[in-house]
Design a protein around this motif. Sequence first.
Motif, PDB file in Angstrom:
ATOM      1  N   TYR A  12      81.463  13.117 112.394  1.00  0.00           N
ATOM      2  CA  TYR A  12      82.006  13.286 113.712  1.00  0.00           C
ATOM      3  C   TYR A  12      82.258  11.745 114.269  1.00  0.00           C
ATOM      4  O   TYR A  12      81.288  10.986 114.242  1.00  0.00           O
ATOM      5  CB  TYR A  12      80.839  13.932 114.769  1.00  0.00           C
ATOM      6  N   ASN A  13      83.576  11.518 114.336  1.00  0.00           N
ATOM      7  CA  ASN A  13      83.571  10.289 114.819  1.00  0.00           C
ATOM      8  C   ASN A  13      83.776   9.941 116.314  1.00  0.00           C
ATOM      9  O   ASN A  13      84.376  10.865 116.967  1.00  0.00           O
ATOM     10  CB  ASN A  13      85.311   9.751 114.168  1.00  0.00           C
ATOM     11  N   LYS A  14      83.222   9.128 116.660  1.00  0.00           N
ATOM     12  CA  LYS A  14      83.065   8.905 118.364  1.00  0.00           C
ATOM     13  C   LYS A  14      83.983   7.957 118.727  1.00  0.00           C
ATOM     14  O   LYS A  14      84.824   7.392 118.199  1.00  0.00           O
ATOM     15  CB  LYS A  14      81.613   8.473 118.790  1.00  0.00           C
ATOM     16  N   GLN A  15      84.062   7.966 120.202  1.00  0.00           N
ATOM     17  CA  GLN A  15      84.979   7.143 120.999  1.00  0.00           C
ATOM     18  C   GLN A  15      84.337   5.553 121.018  1.00  0.00           C
ATOM     19  O   GLN A  15      83.286   5.562 120.782  1.00  0.00           O
ATOM     20  CB  GLN A  15      85.107   7.696 122.161  1.00  0.00           C
ATOM     21  N   HIS A  16      85.345   4.651 121.337  1.00  0.00           N
ATOM     22  CA  HIS A  16      85.103   3.296 121.694  1.00  0.00           C
ATOM     23  C   HIS A  16      84.109   2.815 120.620  1.00  0.00           C
ATOM     24  O   HIS A  16      83.250   1.890 120.847  1.00  0.00           O
ATOM     25  CB  HIS A  16      84.163   3.404 122.856  1.00  0.00           C
ATOM     26  N   GLY A  17      84.416   3.029 119.256  1.00  0.00           N
ATOM     27  CA  GLY A  17      83.871   2.251 118.300  1.00  0.00           C
ATOM     28  C   GLY A  17      82.325   2.670 117.935  1.00  0.00           C
ATOM     29  O   GLY A  17      81.650   1.738 117.076  1.00  0.00           O
ATOM     30  N   SER A  18      81.856   3.637 118.537  1.00  0.00           N
ATOM     31  CA  SER A  18      80.306   4.044 118.114  1.00  0.00           C
ATOM     32  C   SER A  18      80.098   4.596 116.772  1.00  0.00           C
ATOM     33  O   SER A  18      81.132   5.135 116.181  1.00  0.00           O
ATOM     34  CB  SER A  18      79.848   4.983 119.109  1.00  0.00           C
ATOM     35  N   SER A  33      76.628  12.984 121.974  1.00  0.00           N
ATOM     36  CA  SER A  33      76.773  11.863 122.857  1.00  0.00           C
ATOM     37  C   SER A  33      77.806  10.732 122.074  1.00  0.00           C
ATOM     38  O   SER A  33      77.709  10.426 121.258  1.00  0.00           O
ATOM     39  CB  SER A  33      75.593  11.091 122.771  1.00  0.00           C
ATOM     40  N   GLY A  34      78.601   9.995 122.929  1.00  0.00           N
ATOM     41  CA  GLY A  34      79.571   9.112 122.708  1.00  0.00           C
ATOM     42  C   GLY A  34      80.926   9.598 122.346  1.00  0.00           C
ATOM     43  O   GLY A  34      81.851   8.801 122.267  1.00  0.00           O
ATOM     44  N   SER A  35      81.029  10.812 122.702  1.00  0.00           N
ATOM     45  CA  SER A  35      82.357  11.626 122.295  1.00  0.00           C
ATOM     46  C   SER A  35      82.888  12.031 123.453  1.00  0.00           C
ATOM     47  O   SER A  35      82.211  12.091 124.725  1.00  0.00           O
ATOM     48  CB  SER A  35      82.069  12.609 121.344  1.00  0.00           C
ATOM     49  N   CYS A  36      83.946  12.947 123.306  1.00  0.00           N
ATOM     50  CA  CYS A  36      84.599  13.478 124.604  1.00  0.00           C
ATOM     51  C   CYS A  36      84.489  15.022 124.388  1.00  0.00           C
ATOM     52  O   CYS A  36      83.955  15.289 123.452  1.00  0.00           O
ATOM     53  CB  CYS A  36      86.276  13.106 124.657  1.00  0.00           C
ATOM     54  N   VAL A  37      84.579  15.526 125.692  1.00  0.00           N
ATOM     55  CA  VAL A  37      84.744  16.911 125.494  1.00  0.00           C
ATOM     56  C   VAL A  37      85.931  17.511 126.370  1.00  0.00           C
ATOM     57  O   VAL A  37      86.315  16.941 127.299  1.00  0.00           O
ATOM     58  CB  VAL A  37      83.462  17.522 126.304  1.00  0.00           C
ATOM     59  N   THR A  38      86.908  18.314 125.590  1.00  0.00           N
ATOM     60  CA  THR A  38      87.929  19.026 126.508  1.00  0.00           C
ATOM     61  C   THR A  38      87.446  20.273 126.866  1.00  0.00           C
ATOM     62  O   THR A  38      87.233  21.115 126.201  1.00  0.00           O
ATOM     63  CB  THR A  38      89.057  18.947 125.345  1.00  0.00           C
TER      64      THR A  38
END
Length: 353
Positions: free
Chosen positions: A216-222, A34-39
């Motif tokens: 795991y580093n998430k997107q948008h600073g989460s 959650s909070g990350s992307c998926v390719t």
Amino acid sequence: MAAALTVLLIGCLLQSALCGRFEVIIPQTIGVLSGSCVTIPCSFDVEDIYYSRLDETCRALWKYNEGTVVFDSSNPQSSAIQGELKGDLKRKDCTTTLNNMRPEHSNTYFLRVECKNLGHNFLDQKLHISVTDVPPTPTLTPSTLKVEEGTPVSLKCSAPAPCLSHPPTLTWSSSLGHIQESLQENQDRTKVKTSVLTFTASRLHHGEEISCTAVYNKQHGSPASSVSASLTADISCPWCGQYNTFMPQTIEVLSGSCVTIPCFFDVEDKYKLNVDETCRALWKNDQGTVVFDSSNPQTTGHLTGNLKNRDCTTSLNNMRPENSNKYFFRLDCNGLKYDFKQRKLGISVKGRF
């Protein structure tokens, strides 16, 4: 005729082609944090008569199983799930990244390709995306470590990398040896981050917990999420408690270079207390000539091990062809002196490899 058909089919499979049918190749399942992307790795094919209709007008749509459009490559910023079409539909590459996934996005998805003169829902193959708040636990291979002292060990830590812009960072609990990282591809074209730790097992590692942590580093600073996998090293030493050394039988070295001799030793139990700060390491050649003395190394080499830990690892500098010989280790302590002649090391110094 049958043989020609077989060759055609094999060629089709090897090229990952779908041979003129409406079909898509995507994974069956992908787990996402959650909070990350998926390719989503994705490729498709159409019937031959429609191939010319794959042009710049085409767009990719991803739909929920019930038919709701959640991503439209022609208007990605206004899609329910924002993302980016990474592939080129004219080349039948529908690879797509969906950003900032949330648990409510857990669903079954299918692809629709829509062009000016072509539209098709690829319903035969669907992808289930599971979005969770907890990252997947990395996998250690092997899952247990039970070896003898002196055995070369290779531990691999693997963690899924569904978000290619934010792959996990893998770290080991201790720097036992050499670490090599890579990003590998699974059979379904999803990615996995791997880190391989290689070292030589020592009795000093016995009972040590070796762990690998995936961050795991998430997107948008989460906030980042981390999870670890570990094992306990079980290192046996069949020759412990007696006079013995463990080191290679032979080493080849380039002339003018140094050589590092991995070396461990043991003594009879009644003399273990004599192995203290008074000890020095000596290396002798087969003729009994001392070629290195750790108490007076000068420029000949360096004792890198700790004798109190029964580690006699030594580096010898500026090796020359005339230094090609057999060598043995001598321990010289207060109240304990011993030539470990039962195991010798053959060093071969070459002018070039």
